[in-house]
Design an enzyme around this catalytic site. Structure first.
Site, PDB file in Angstrom:
ATOM      1  N   TYR A  94     -16.408  30.093  67.644  1.00  0.00           N
ATOM      2  CA  TYR A  94     -17.041  30.007  68.815  1.00  0.00           C
ATOM      3  C   TYR A  94     -18.299  29.182  68.760  1.00  0.00           C
ATOM      4  O   TYR A  94     -19.224  29.464  68.361  1.00  0.00           O
ATOM      5  CB  TYR A  94     -17.473  31.557  69.499  1.00  0.00           C
ATOM      6  CG  TYR A  94     -17.786  31.705  70.848  1.00  0.00           C
ATOM      7  CD1 TYR A  94     -18.039  30.341  71.511  1.00  0.00           C
ATOM      8  CD2 TYR A  94     -18.255  32.918  71.337  1.00  0.00           C
ATOM      9  CE1 TYR A  94     -18.138  30.522  72.824  1.00  0.00           C
ATOM     10  CE2 TYR A  94     -18.682  32.901  72.664  1.00  0.00           C
ATOM     11  CZ  TYR A  94     -18.828  31.540  73.335  1.00  0.00           C
ATOM     12  OH  TYR A  94     -19.263  31.912  74.618  1.00  0.00           O
ATOM     13  N   LYS A 125     -12.987  28.566  70.118  1.00  0.00           N
ATOM     14  CA  LYS A 125     -13.137  28.603  71.381  1.00  0.00           C
ATOM     15  C   LYS A 125     -14.298  27.796  71.477  1.00  0.00           C
ATOM     16  O   LYS A 125     -15.579  27.963  70.848  1.00  0.00           O
ATOM     17  CB  LYS A 125     -13.619  30.109  71.693  1.00  0.00           C
ATOM     18  CG  LYS A 125     -13.687  29.964  73.367  1.00  0.00           C
ATOM     19  CD  LYS A 125     -15.361  30.206  73.866  1.00  0.00           C
ATOM     20  CE  LYS A 125     -15.315  30.341  75.449  1.00  0.00           C
ATOM     21  NZ  LYS A 125     -16.801  30.561  75.889  1.00  0.00           N
TER      22      LYS A 125
END
EC number: 4.3.3.7
Length: 305
Positions: free
Chosen positions: A136, A164
């Site tokens: 992330y 992400k």
């Protein structure tokens, strides 16, 4: 549920009671609302879910009940990233026995780490996790950027399945060009969804989806129909709503709380010390033409947090 190749992942908010325990009815209503509009992925306890602000017991209950309410309909990812290896390891241990599809690990924050440190960190977590790991990248919050070379090195690990990326799309484009389909690149670009969907970027994630699942559903339908004018129109509304939320006089999460409550979804999505909206601000939001558009056709009466 969506059966096509587009993946729309909602970063769920965490509805809380007045005592800041989990508001179970609010969580169930939120998940049902999303599933009813074709959302086919959830990120629980991510940035929108404010995991770092919650009690550990609330986090555990949040994951447990999200699994229950989702009932296998959508992919379920859980945010676990904390400030150090041992703290993140503990969060992984807390959630990995639930029926989840993966864990999402933000770069450790508070202190600064080298790219070499970050490679060691993520690889060690991926070694011990029984669930697939997703990186992330959120440098705006963590202060640490996952560089392209770092991501490509980590992509070689068999248990690191994707990233992400909430940074600008240009920073992740080289990764998309370099990796195969087994390493997923999930972008959070709510102001560029129309452009990226038209260009073939298939996986999108954001917290704004909790407020407007109908609009996300419309964007998917427009993309599948190659109705680019319709897609652009929805994007214009979405971008205008994002601007409203980020420039409104109240804190962002408090503003979101008001919109969710107006949708009929109870709970407070803004833990202390974020102040709630005032009565005047609530009425100002309710009367705003964009908010009226968000609420159009909603039969449920508004509820209070």
């Amino acid at each position: 549920m969506m059966t096509h190749s587009l993946k729309m992942i909602t970063a769920l908010g965490t509805p809380l009671t007045a005592e800041e325990d989990l508001h179970s009815a609010g969580l169930e209503a939120q998940i049902r609302d999303q599933l009813a509009h074709g959302i086919n992925g959830f990120l629980v306890a991510g940035t929108m879910g404010l995991m770092q602000l919650l009690k550990d017991s609330t986090c555990r209950q949040l994951v447990e009940q999200s699994v229950q309410f989702n009932a296998g309909h959508a992919e379920l990812l859980v945010g676990v990233g904390d400030t150090s290896f041992v703290r993140t390891r503990e969060r992984i241990r807390m959630v990995e026995d639930f029926a989840i599809d993966g864990i999402v690990v933000i770069s450790p924050y508070f202190l600064k780490y080298s790219q070499s440190d970050l490679i060691d960190y993520f690889e060690a977590l991926a070694d011990l996790s029984t669930r697939p790991v997703f990186l992330y990248d959120l440098p705006q919050t963590t202060g640490t950027k996952l560089e392209v070379e770092t991501v490509l090195q980590l992509a070689k690990h068999p248990n690191i399945r994707g990233i992400k990326c909430s940074d600008q799309f240009t920073t992740i484009r080289p990764v998309i060009d370099a990796v195969g389909e087994e390493f997923r690149v999930i972008v959070a670009q709510p102001n560029l969804m129309d452009v990226l969907l038209q260009a073939g970027v298939r996986e999108h994630l954001d917290g704004i989806y909790i407020v407007v699942p109908e609009w996300i559903e419309a964007m998917v339908e427009a993309t599948l129909a190659e109705d680019w004018n319709r897609l652009a129109q929805v994007q214009q509304d979405l971008s205008a709503l994002l601007k409203l939320l980020t420039t409104f006089s109240a804190p962002l999460f408090s503003t979101v709380t008001t919109l969710m409550n107006l949708r009929g979804i109870p709970g407070n999505f803004a833990p202390q010390p974020m102040r709630p909206v005032t009565a005047a601000e609530r009425e100002q939001l309710r009367a705003h033409p964009l908010v009226q558009k968000v609420l159009a056709g909603k039969p449920t009466s508004a509820v209070e947090a």
